[in-house]
Enzyme design. Structure first.
Site, short mmCIF file in Angstrom:
data_model
loop_
_atom_site.label_atom_id
_atom_site.label_comp_id
_atom_site.label_asym_id
_atom_site.label_seq_id
_atom_site.Cartn_x
_atom_site.Cartn_y
_atom_site.Cartn_z
N LYS A 278 -41.06 -6.06 -9.18
CA LYS A 278 -41.95 -4.93 -9.47
C LYS A 278 -43.27 -5.18 -8.77
O LYS A 278 -43.66 -6.34 -8.56
CB LYS A 278 -42.20 -4.81 -10.98
CG LYS A 278 -42.66 -3.43 -11.40
CD LYS A 278 -41.50 -2.45 -11.46
CE LYS A 278 -41.93 -1.08 -11.93
NZ LYS A 278 -40.73 -0.25 -12.18
P1 NAD Z 1 -45.39 9.51 -13.54
O1 NAD Z 1 -46.66 8.90 -13.11
O2 NAD Z 1 -44.72 10.48 -12.62
O3 NAD Z 1 -45.56 10.24 -14.95
C1 NAD Z 1 -46.08 9.60 -16.08
C2 NAD Z 1 -46.32 10.67 -17.16
O4 NAD Z 1 -46.74 10.04 -18.37
C3 NAD Z 1 -47.39 11.69 -16.80
O5 NAD Z 1 -47.01 12.96 -17.26
C4 NAD Z 1 -48.60 11.17 -17.57
O6 NAD Z 1 -49.55 12.20 -17.85
C5 NAD Z 1 -47.91 10.69 -18.83
N1 NAD Z 1 -48.71 9.77 -19.61
C6 NAD Z 1 -49.48 8.75 -19.18
N2 NAD Z 1 -50.08 8.15 -20.23
C7 NAD Z 1 -49.67 8.81 -21.33
C8 NAD Z 1 -49.94 8.67 -22.71
N3 NAD Z 1 -50.76 7.72 -23.15
N4 NAD Z 1 -49.34 9.52 -23.58
C9 NAD Z 1 -48.50 10.47 -23.13
N5 NAD Z 1 -48.20 10.66 -21.83
C10 NAD Z 1 -48.79 9.83 -20.95
O7 NAD Z 1 -44.41 8.29 -13.89
P2 NAD Z 1 -42.82 8.32 -13.93
O8 NAD Z 1 -42.32 7.92 -12.60
O9 NAD Z 1 -42.36 9.57 -14.55
O10 NAD Z 1 -42.53 7.07 -14.89
C11 NAD Z 1 -42.55 7.19 -16.31
C12 NAD Z 1 -41.87 5.98 -16.93
O11 NAD Z 1 -40.52 5.89 -16.44
C13 NAD Z 1 -42.50 4.63 -16.60
O12 NAD Z 1 -42.30 3.75 -17.68
C14 NAD Z 1 -41.68 4.15 -15.42
O13 NAD Z 1 -41.73 2.75 -15.25
C15 NAD Z 1 -40.31 4.62 -15.83
N6 NAD Z 1 -39.34 4.76 -14.76
C16 NAD Z 1 -39.60 5.55 -13.67
C17 NAD Z 1 -38.64 5.69 -12.68
C18 NAD Z 1 -38.82 6.62 -11.49
O14 NAD Z 1 -37.86 6.83 -10.75
N7 NAD Z 1 -40.00 7.18 -11.27
C19 NAD Z 1 -37.43 5.00 -12.78
C20 NAD Z 1 -37.18 4.20 -13.91
C21 NAD Z 1 -38.15 4.10 -14.89
#
Ligand code: NAD
Length: 412
Positions: free
Chosen positions: A104
């Site tokens: 990561k």
């Molecule tokens: P992103 O940045 O696209 O979106 C994050 C979202 O969470 C946004 O809508 C933001 O406003 C919201 N957020 C942030 N802080 C918050 C809070 N305190 N309360 C409520 N909402 C909040 O990120 P993402 O890519 O969607 O990733 C989200 C999660 O999924 C993370 O844990 C990431 O590690 C995991 N993840 C992502 C992927 C991927 O392909 N992008 C794959 C596996 C896991």
């Protein structure tokens, strides 16, 4: 004091290795990260002054293949968080039987305070700083919180400017740079597939289920869109600004059309506004945390009313909350299974780049569902046979594979 993110993940790792009776020599290698890079990332800001950030890349275990993992930009990101996320990637890749180890990356930075030029400069500076330890057969990056296809393009270009054309150093790229159709939706599609498989195993099905989603970024939006297409009723959604509640269910395409770049849910005029704390306590059938780690912890777990929690985010449920949910009869589908569609899609993209062969979206989605179904089956069988919860089962499946690779390679 509650355990740190990394300590929590280590606790799960130790529990699974004890149940698998992994020998001490192997256990030591599985518990510790292989390599940690902590670098200074300086750029010239728009006003000419020097801005300096910290950047991290942690490579946890590479016994089964090149390291693989996302890149996160967040003001609260630190080495402990990146270490924990790298460890999760090791078990996730092995659980999905992908030929990758776990890694990561992250930077302690608030991208909302940077201009586009500064964001590009910081991405290029970080890529140059870690270029000696990444590469198509060494360590492959991908999008995560606050990073996207545009950031991945800059990573690819910065790396390629030194190493030559190297699209396979990063996944989640735009289609014109070697991305594959389906990748952007892949995490969400996988979350929905695993939710449906869990419901089927519990004798239920998705149509008509009332779903609440915390986090409306890349993962949360696609979960909402695909789950609604498959008959779920999305009754609550939230982002960092707060949430929206509509008991009869949102018209998800219409909601998504309102949420352009930079638009927050508090600004949207549909449904009732509610705080993130209120959202977690909504009456619903399925709660899907898709934002950040420890969103559900000892302080707020009592509010959760959903009988099924699907971890779309990484580590959204703290170990203390996990115990409370289990005691209350709540089924929790663990992150390393639920959100593994992202890295599985990244595997297809990497394969496509290495072979210079374009995948169709149909083939991508078909293979994705196939990989997710296999991982779910193996996890569920372990859960039933070993009488452990789904998280422990998922760790055990992943860990058994990594431990075997360590033994076969003669590393321990
Ligand atoms: P992103 O940045 O696209 O979106 C994050 C979202 O969470 C946004 O809508 C933001 O406003 C919201 N957020 C942030 N802080 C918050 C809070 N305190 N309360 C409520 N909402 C909040 O990120 P993402 O890519 O969607 O990733 C989200 C999660 O999924 C993370 O844990 C990431 O590690 C995991 N993840 C992502 C992927 C991927 O392909 N992008 C794959 C596996 C896991």
């Amino acid at each position: 004091m509650a355990a740190s993110f990394y300590e929590s993940v280590r606790g799960y790792v130790e529990q699974a290795s004890a149940l698998l009776e992994v020998e001490d020599d192997v256990r030591i290698l599985l518990a510790q990260p292989y390599r940690e890079v902590d670098v200074q990332v300086p750029i010239h800001g728009n006003d000419g002054s020097v801005l300096s950030f910290r950047g991290y890349r942690v490579q946890h275990n590479g016994a089964r293949g090149p390291f693989k993992g996302g890149l996160r930009y967040h003001p609260d990101t630190d080495l402990d968080e990146v270490r924990a996320l790298a460890s999760l990637m090791t078990w996730k890749c092995a659980l999905l039987d992908l030929p990758f180890g776990g890694a990561k990356g992250g930077m302690t930075i608030d991208p909302a305070t940077l201009s586009r030029r500064e964001l590009e400069a910081v991405t290029r500076s970080f890529t140059h700083a870690i270029s000696g330890v990444i590469g198509p057969n060494l360590d492959i990056l991908a999008p995560d919180v606050n990073t996207d296809a545009r950031v991945m393009s800059w990573v690819m270009d910065a790396y390629s400017s030194r190493a030559g054309w190297s699209p396979a150093v990063v996944t989640g790229k735009p289609l014109d740079l070697g991305g594959v159709p389906g990748r952007i939706q892949a995490t969400g599609r996988g979350v929905v597939a695993v939710t449906e498989a869990t419901l089927a195993a519990l004798g239920r099905s998705l149509p008509g289920q009332r779903v609440v989603i915390q986090g409306f970024g890349n993962v949360g939006r696609h979960v909402a869109e695909i789950a609604a297409e498959r008959g779920a009723v999305i009754v609550g959604v939230s982002d960092v600004s707060g949430g929206r509640h509509l008991p009869e269910g949102f018209d998800v395409p219409a909601l998504l059309a309102e949420i352009g770049p930079g638009v927050l849910l508090k600004e949207v005029g549909v449904g009732d506004f509610l705080t993130n704390a209120e959202l977690l306590g909504l009456d619903c059938d399925i709660l899907i945390p898709a934002a950040l780690e420890n969103a559900i912890d000892a302080t707020n777990v009592a509010a959760v009313r959903a009988p099924l929690v699907v971890e779309a985010a990484n580590h959204p449920v703290s170990p203390e909350a996990d115990t409370v949910l289990a005691d209350g009869g709540v089924t929790v589908v663990p992150d390393i299974l639920a959100n593994a569609g992202g890295v599985t899609g990244s595997y297809f993209e990497w394969t496509s780049n290495l072979t210079e062969f374009r995948w169709s979206e149909e083939r991508f989605n078909e293979q994705l569902l196939d990989f997710m179904a296999r991982a779910f089956r193996t996890t569920w069988e372990t859960h039933v046979e070993r009488r452990v919860d789904l998280r422990t089962a998922a760790y055990m499946v992943g860990m058994a594979r990594v431990a075997e690779a360590v033994r076969l390679r003669g590393l321990a």
